[in-house]
Structure formats: structure tokens, C-alpha cells
Design an enzyme around this catalytic site. Sequence first.
Site, PDB file in Angstrom:
ATOM      1  N   PHE A  14       0.862  -1.316  -0.118  1.00 11.89           N
ATOM      2  CA  PHE A  14      -0.162   0.041   0.029  1.00 11.89           C
ATOM      3  C   PHE A  14       0.820   1.134  -0.003  1.00 11.89           C
ATOM      4  CE2 PHE A  14      -3.192  -2.901   2.013  1.00 11.89           C
ATOM      5  CZ  PHE A  14      -4.247  -2.504   1.443  1.00 11.89           C
ATOM      6  N   ASP A  15       0.347   2.186  -0.866  1.00  9.26           N
ATOM      7  CA  ASP A  15       0.845   3.428  -0.497  1.00  9.26           C
ATOM      8  C   ASP A  15       0.314   3.997   0.717  1.00  9.26           C
ATOM      9  OD1 ASP A  15       1.910   6.170  -1.060  1.00  9.26           O
ATOM     10  OD2 ASP A  15      -0.051   6.580  -2.071  1.00  9.26           O
TER      11      ASP A  15
END
Length: 230
Positions: A11-12
Site C-alpha cells: 500500500f501507498d
Amino acid sequence: MPFHENHTVLFDLDGTIVRSRDGIVESIYAVLRDLGHEPDMSVDLTWVVGPPLEELIAHILAHYGDDRVQEAMALYRKHYESEGMHKSPVFDHMRNVIETLSAEGVRLFVATSKPRHLARKILHLRNLVQYFDGLSGARADDSGAEKPELIAAVLREHDIRREDALMIGDRRFDISGAHANHVRALGVLWGYGTREELTQAGADALVSQPSELLDAIRQQFAAAEAHPHA
């Protein structure tokens, strides 16, 4: 399809898990005032969430005819850590996505251009850090913030096969960084990148809202298994 133990989601952070724009923009305004400028409110700063800090600070200062990038970066770190990072609520439904993936055995990581120690503090603040197997971020001086290298580090250090991995982010940097490592990438539309930006970057699919994310993740892993070398 059920997830399996090798499935890995990266995930960003900003614009994907947390709504961080207000804290970042307010920190930038504080820096400009510290440097003797009155912030120009007509300048659109939506784009500032995502790029490496030195790049965005240099671009903003240029508007004011100022080249004190290193000084501005130091001021930004001070303002962001004392106030800005506290203004980073979790997007609606994202907590459920993360908890569900973790409960189903998916390995979870964060790959962010934000300094690693700040990203960890934000995950602690939002009571999410326990769900992640690792965190790849920039160094404390904001160097090492390029997404291809950050994603490569996660794959290498945790022995993750590219076909078992999926990157999720809201900016072109997330998509191009994943594809540089031959990893599939989902673009999310609740963050700070546009549909056009993510499409042009070559996102494997776009997701409109967090409540649709789990299904989209399952579809990407199914597609990866059906076409392992795509």
C-alpha cells in the site's frame, strides 16, 4: 477466490490509506511564512501528495523566486512532525480492508515516499501498524524516496515473488514504481491522482471507492494466476 499465504499487498500511505493532504499543505504554508513569503492561495497544491519532498519543495519555492530548498525541507519536517502528521485520518472503509486482508492471511506492506519513521508514527497514531509485515520508506533526510526502489526493497528483503505481489496507490508514481518491478498495480480514485493520470501511467485497474477494493484485489490476484507472465 480465496487468498493464499503468498499473496502480498503493498500500500501507498498518503492518499491511499490516510487523507493527508490538509496536514501536508498546512505544513507547506507554514514553511513559506517562515521563509518570509505570504502563501499564494490561488496556487493549486493538490498535486503535492505523492512526489518526493525535495522535488515538490523546489517546485513550490520556484513560484516565489526562492531556492532555499534544503532549509525549507528542514522546516517542513519540523512542522509536519509536530502538527501536520496528526491531520491524517484513515479513509472510510480502509481500516476494514486492511483488517480483512490481514485476517485472511495476506502479507501487508507499506511503500511510501514519506520518511519511514514518520510513516510508522502515522500507522501507530491510527492503530494500524500491527497489521503490516513491513514498511519501506524514505530515509530521515528524505533521500531514497523513489517508488521503484522502495518497492524493489520490499520484494527483495521479504523474498516476495513479483507474481504474488500487488501495489495499490493513488498517484502515477505508485503505478510506474510497481511496473518497474513487474508487479501489478491498482490505481485508487479517492486520493490525489486523477483518473487520467492513473490511466496514462498504465494502472492494471482503477477502483472508485474503498468499499470496492477487496473485490478488485481478488480480481487482480486471479488475473495474475490465470496469466502468470502477463
